[in-house]
Design an enzyme around this catalytic site. Sequence first.
Site, PDB file in Angstrom:
ATOM      1  N   TYR A  12       0.896  -1.160   0.000  1.00  0.00           N
ATOM      2  CA  TYR A  12       0.000   0.000   0.000  1.00  0.00           C
ATOM      3  C   TYR A  12       0.932   1.207   0.000  1.00  0.00           C
ATOM      4  O   TYR A  12       0.929   1.972   0.929  1.00  0.00           O
ATOM      5  CB  TYR A  12      -0.829  -0.056   1.286  1.00  0.00           C
ATOM      6  CG  TYR A  12      -2.135   0.674   1.227  1.00  0.00           C
ATOM      7  CD1 TYR A  12      -3.315  -0.042   1.059  1.00  0.00           C
ATOM      8  CD2 TYR A  12      -2.195   2.060   1.330  1.00  0.00           C
ATOM      9  CE1 TYR A  12      -4.522   0.616   1.017  1.00  0.00           C
ATOM     10  CE2 TYR A  12      -3.406   2.709   1.293  1.00  0.00           C
ATOM     11  CZ  TYR A  12      -4.573   1.990   1.143  1.00  0.00           C
ATOM     12  OH  TYR A  12      -5.771   2.639   1.114  1.00  0.00           O
ATOM     13  N   ASN A  47     -12.717  -0.225  -1.058  1.00  0.00           N
ATOM     14  CA  ASN A  47     -11.736  -0.519  -0.005  1.00  0.00           C
ATOM     15  C   ASN A  47     -12.351  -1.081   1.269  1.00  0.00           C
ATOM     16  O   ASN A  47     -11.646  -1.349   2.229  1.00  0.00           O
ATOM     17  CB  ASN A  47     -10.931   0.735   0.327  1.00  0.00           C
ATOM     18  CG  ASN A  47      -9.860   1.005  -0.703  1.00  0.00           C
ATOM     19  OD1 ASN A  47      -9.711   0.252  -1.662  1.00  0.00           O
ATOM     20  ND2 ASN A  47      -9.122   2.082  -0.514  1.00  0.00           N
ATOM     21  N   GLN A  99      -6.660   7.139   8.817  1.00  0.00           N
ATOM     22  CA  GLN A  99      -6.540   6.908   7.381  1.00  0.00           C
ATOM     23  C   GLN A  99      -6.908   5.457   7.069  1.00  0.00           C
ATOM     24  O   GLN A  99      -6.543   4.550   7.821  1.00  0.00           O
ATOM     25  CB  GLN A  99      -5.086   7.146   6.898  1.00  0.00           C
ATOM     26  CG  GLN A  99      -4.699   8.615   6.756  1.00  0.00           C
ATOM     27  CD  GLN A  99      -4.311   9.249   8.078  1.00  0.00           C
ATOM     28  OE1 GLN A  99      -4.126   8.564   9.075  1.00  0.00           O
ATOM     29  NE2 GLN A  99      -4.182  10.559   8.102  1.00  0.00           N
ATOM     30  N   GLU A 100      -7.566   5.253   5.942  1.00  0.00           N
ATOM     31  CA  GLU A 100      -8.095   3.926   5.621  1.00  0.00           C
ATOM     32  C   GLU A 100      -7.039   2.827   5.542  1.00  0.00           C
ATOM     33  O   GLU A 100      -7.333   1.657   5.732  1.00  0.00           O
ATOM     34  CB  GLU A 100      -8.839   3.978   4.281  1.00  0.00           C
ATOM     35  CG  GLU A 100      -7.925   4.334   3.120  1.00  0.00           C
ATOM     36  CD  GLU A 100      -8.693   4.551   1.820  1.00  0.00           C
ATOM     37  OE1 GLU A 100      -9.808   5.068   1.875  1.00  0.00           O
ATOM     38  OE2 GLU A 100      -8.144   4.200   0.765  1.00  0.00           O
ATOM     39  N   SER A 101      -5.805   3.198   5.259  1.00  0.00           N
ATOM     40  CA  SER A 101      -4.738   2.206   5.113  1.00  0.00           C
ATOM     41  C   SER A 101      -4.472   1.434   6.395  1.00  0.00           C
ATOM     42  O   SER A 101      -3.848   0.375   6.364  1.00  0.00           O
ATOM     43  CB  SER A 101      -3.459   2.916   4.693  1.00  0.00           C
ATOM     44  OG  SER A 101      -3.172   3.971   5.607  1.00  0.00           O
TER      45      SER A 101
END
Lengths: 311, 311, 266, 266
Positions: A26, A104, D54-56
Amino acid sequence: MGKVMTMKQAIASHVNDEDLVFIGGYICRTPFAAIHEIIRQKKKDLTITRSNAADDFDMMIGAGIVKRFIGTFLSLGVYGLGRCYRRSIEKGIPRKIEVEEYTNLSLPMMLLAGSMGMPFVPVRDMLGTDLLKIKAFMGEKKYKLIDSPFDGKPTLLVPALNPDIAIIHVQQADEDGNAQIWGIGGDCKVGANAARKVIVSCERIVDRDTIGKDPSRTIVPSFKVAAVIEEPYGAHPGYTPGFYDVDFAFGALYQKASNTLEGFNDFLKEWVFDIEDRTDYIQHYIQTFGYSRFKELQARFDYGYPVSYEY
Amino acid sequence: MGKVMTMKQAIASHVNDEDLVFIGGYICRTPFAAIHEIIRQKKKDLTITRSNAADDFDMMIGAGIVKRFIGTFLSLGVYGLGRCYRRSIEKGIPRKIEVEEYTNLSLPMMLLAGSMGMPFVPVRDMLGTDLLKIKAFMGEKKYKLIDSPFDGKPTLLVPALNPDIAIIHVQQADEDGNAQIWGIGGDCKVGANAARKVIVSCERIVDRDTIGKDPSRTIVPSFKVAAVIEEPYGAHPGYTPGFYDVDFAFGALYQKASNTLEGFNDFLKEWVFDIEDRTDYIQHYIQTFGYSRFKELQARFDYGYPVSYEY
Amino acid sequence: MHRHPDDYIKPELMACCGAREIKDGDVVIVGTGFPTMAANIAKYTHAPNATLMQESGVFDARPRRPALSVGDPCLNPGAAMIGGLVDIMGMFLQAGWIDVGFLSGSQVDKFGNINTTVIGDYNKPKSRLPGSGGANPIGSLAKKVLIIALHNKKRLAEHVDFITTPGYIDGPGSREKWGLPDDTGPHVIITNKAVMRFDKDTKEAYLATYHPDTSVDEIISLTPWELKVADDVHETEPPREEELKVLREVLDPQRMIRIYEARGYV
Amino acid sequence: MHRHPDDYIKPELMACCGAREIKDGDVVIVGTGFPTMAANIAKYTHAPNATLMQESGVFDARPRRPALSVGDPCLNPGAAMIGGLVDIMGMFLQAGWIDVGFLSGSQVDKFGNINTTVIGDYNKPKSRLPGSGGANPIGSLAKKVLIIALHNKKRLAEHVDFITTPGYIDGPGSREKWGLPDDTGPHVIITNKAVMRFDKDTKEAYLATYHPDTSVDEIISLTPWELKVADDVHETEPPREEELKVLREVLDPQRMIRIYEARGYV
C-alpha cells in the site's frame, strides 16, 4: 524442504499463467522486486488483485501480462491517474483488461472471508450506486442482494476471494516463512492468508529464535509459505517502515515515462528487462542517480522498546 | 475528559444491571480486579460472554450476579469442572442461569461480526450436532440455516454480538485508552471492539509517546474506551505475559473452596467482599501467603528487540 | 527394528499411538496433555516438519514445560506466531489448513460423536460438563480427528447423550448432508485398551489393535456397541525406545503424564 | 471577535470551511491534502479531542510533514494504532464509529453523489478515473460526509456520469430504501466558490454561503442545476488568524497547499 530461493526461482516455480495473484502493499511494502520478475518472465493472462492499486499494478497492466483486475482503485497518487491503466481501458493498449470493481471495504472483506473460510460476508457499502450495476467476469457471483434471514433487511453479500498465490514484502521472515511486519498493513494479512500459497519477500531473513522473541508481529505462518526471498530494498520505489522512505523522485520518473507508450517501454527496458535481479537493479540505481541519493532513502532510526513474553 | 479512574469508579459508572458484558482474557490477562469489583458492587442480572470461560465466570455465577451466559465452555482447566457452574445448572444454586451454547469458532466470529459491523457471518461448525437443537434466550435468533445464494449449499449464519460493555486487561494503555497487548489474544480484540464501550484495566499507564513507538501493538483505539485503570497484578490468579505467571496454587485454593457452597462463600468473603481494592487484595495475598510466594509469580524477563517505524 | 522397553505406562502408549497418526508436514491443532505429547513425539521422531498450534492463538510454541492449558503462559515465549481465536479457529481451522486435530470427551459413541456438554437430559442434567469450547469446530473441520477416550461402558456409548462434536453423526452420508467439508471426520479412537478405526462404509468404529495387556474379548466386553473386529486385528505396537526417550527426556522430564493414570488411563 | 487576515489563498479558506464542520470529540476519516489539513485545523483550534484516521490502517498519526497519500510513510512513526484496511474500514467505519468523512471527486451532483470511476460511458470511457477506493464506503457509512469540489459546470453536475459513491442517490428516501444506515450522508459541499448544504426535504444541495470574492449570481451561473439559495445566504467567514497560524506554522510550513491552486482551486 528448502523454501529460501531467488526471486527468479520463486516466480518461475510458483506463479503460473492465468493465476489469480494477490499482491500486497500500500505504497508501504510493495513487492516490487517480485513484480519486476513477473514482468521479466512474461507471465500470461494474470488476474491481479489488491485494494488501492498503484504504480506496480499500472506497470503490470502496461506490460501486457494482465487479463483481469479485481480492484477498487488505481492511481499514481500525487502523480495522478495511472497512464497504462488509462491506455488499456480507453484505447486497448497493449490490451483492454477486464475490471471487476469493488471498494476498499468490500474487497478487503472478501479477502477476510477467503482467509477465514467463510463463503461470503455481508458488507454495508456499494448499495444504491453504479458499482452494483456493472458486473464483469464474475457475473452474477460479483455479489448477491438478499433479505437478511434475521431481520428481513436488504443485505449485500460479497463472495470470498481465494487467490492462487499471494506475494508480499515484509520486514523480516525466517527460513520457513514465518513473516513479520510492523506499520501500515493495508490488506496484506487477509490477502496473504486467503491465498493457497504465499511468496514472502523480505528485507532480511532472521533466525527462528528472532521470530520467537516477538511472535505477535507475525502475519503469515510458515505452513502457508512456499518461497522466502531475502530482497533488501525489495519494495523500492515504495517504502518499508524502519528501512527506507518512498522514492518520490522515482515516482515522478515513472509518471513522466508512462505518459507515452514509448516512454513506458523504454522505462521497462531500462529498469526491468535489462536488469538481472534486485542486486543489479540497486546497482543500476546507484550508477544512474548516485549513491548519495540512494543513501538518502535509508530510514532514520527511532527504535521503540522491546517487550518480554515471559512468565 | 478524564478517563483515568479507580476500578470502583469505572464499574460504578459503566457497568449497569442487565448489561451484556464481554470479559476478555484466556487465563491470559483475565481482568480479575474488575470481576471482583463487579461482584462487590452486586451488579444484577448480567449476561456475560467470552469464549472459553474459566474461574472468573464460575465465580460470577456463584456470586449470583449472572442471569445469562453466552458461552462455549466453562471449566477450571486442570482443576476440573466449574463447581459454581454445576451447582447453578444442576441445582439452581444460587440461581439457575440460562445458557446459550456456541463454540470457540462461532462465538469469536459473532464478536468479529459485531466488531466489523456485519449483521451476521457464516460459520462452518455446529452443523449436525445438538448445539443446533438447543436454543435458549436468543431463540430463533441463535442462528439461521440458509441455502447459500451463491452456490445453494446449506450455510449456517450466526448473528453479530455487540456487548453493552467490554472489560479487558492489557499490558499497557495511555490515559486516553489506546490499549496494547502482546502474547495470547483469545477473543479480546474482537470482543472489545464489538462492544459499545470498553473498560481498559492495565498493568501500567504509559504516555502517548510510548504507545506511538509501537502502534502495531494497539488492539483498541482511544475513542472506544470509557475508562482506564492502572491495576498492577490485575489479572491474578491469571497471568500477564511479561509481568507475572499463573498462580496455580491459588487455582487449587479456589477449586477446593468452591467444592462446597460454604467454602465458596467464605472464599468470596475473604478475597472479594472484605477487600477494598486491588492494592488491598495484593496486600492480603502477601500477608496470607508471604512475599516470597508473591515474588515468585513475577515473570522472568527475556526482552526481544525494538523496531523502528521511521522512514 | 525398534526396541520396545516394557516399563511404559498406558498414557505413554496412548501418546505414541497418537504420534504415529501424524505425518511429516502435518499441521496439527492440539490442546494439552496427550495431544501435545503425541504431536511432539511425532515431531521429534518421524515428523520433524509437523507444526502445532493451540486454539487460544498460538502457532509453533516452544514451551519449556508441558502446557497445562491452551492458554498456558509457557506457550508465549518463543512461539512463531501469536494472534487470537479468530486466527487459529477461523484463519487456519475454518479455512481448511488443519490436518490433524485431537479431541477427547466424557462420552464417545460408535460414530465418533463426542459429548462434552451434559450427562443426562440437557434441561435436567445429571452432570453439567464444560461445553464445546474448540471441540465442535475441530471435529467439524480438521481433516483427521484423533479421539482419546477411556475404554469402559460409561465413557463409550452406542449413542452419546448429547452430540457436542460431530463424528459421523447418524452414520454414512450424514456429514455430507450437513455440508461439513469433504475428507474430514474422526480417524481413530485411541483408548487405554485399544485403537479403533472407522469403517469406510458403515462409519462405525471397529477394533484395529488391542494393547499388549488386554485381549479382543476383553475389549468387546468393555465396549457398549456390537464391536466389529478387523480381519488383521493385532497387538498395538508398544512404545519404541526413541519415542519414550523423547517423551521422558525432552517433553516431560517431570513425568506429569502420570496424572492420567489417576484419571483411569491404566 | 476573530481577526481575519486577507492574505489567504482559496485552498486555505476551503480547509477552514472543512475544519468548522468538525466538532470536538469527532472521529474523522481523512485522506490527504485538504481533509487532513481541515481536520487538523479543527484539532488545533476548537476540537482538540477530535481524532483522525486513514483507511490504510492508521489511527491518530503524528506526521512530521503533510501526508501525500493515505499510505504515506510519515503516518507510521508515533501513531496510536496501526492495523490494516479491515480495521479502519471494517472495525471502525462499517461498525459505525466514524463521525466525519471527507471526499472529493471528478464529478459531484446535486444530491451529493460522487463519480471517481469514469467520464463518459462506462464501457467506452472518455476518461478512466481511479475508481472508488475508500470513497464509496465512506460515503455510505460516515455520519457526516464533507465533499470538496471545484466549482464549475464540468466538475459539478445535475447527474454524475457514474455514481461511484452514494450521496442521496435519487433524492429523498433513497438511502433508506437501500438500507444505508440512518443519519449518514453528505453534509456539505465545499467548493472554491461557495459552501452548499443539503435541503432536509429535497436532499438537493443549496447555496449556504458564498466566498468573499464571488457572488450569489456568479455561483448560480457556475452551477449546472437550478441552484436554490438559502434565505439567510451570506458571505463565508474568511480564515481566522488562529486557523491560518495553525495551517502555516504547524501543519504545512512549506505551504504545500499551494499545489491546489495549480489544480484550479482559485
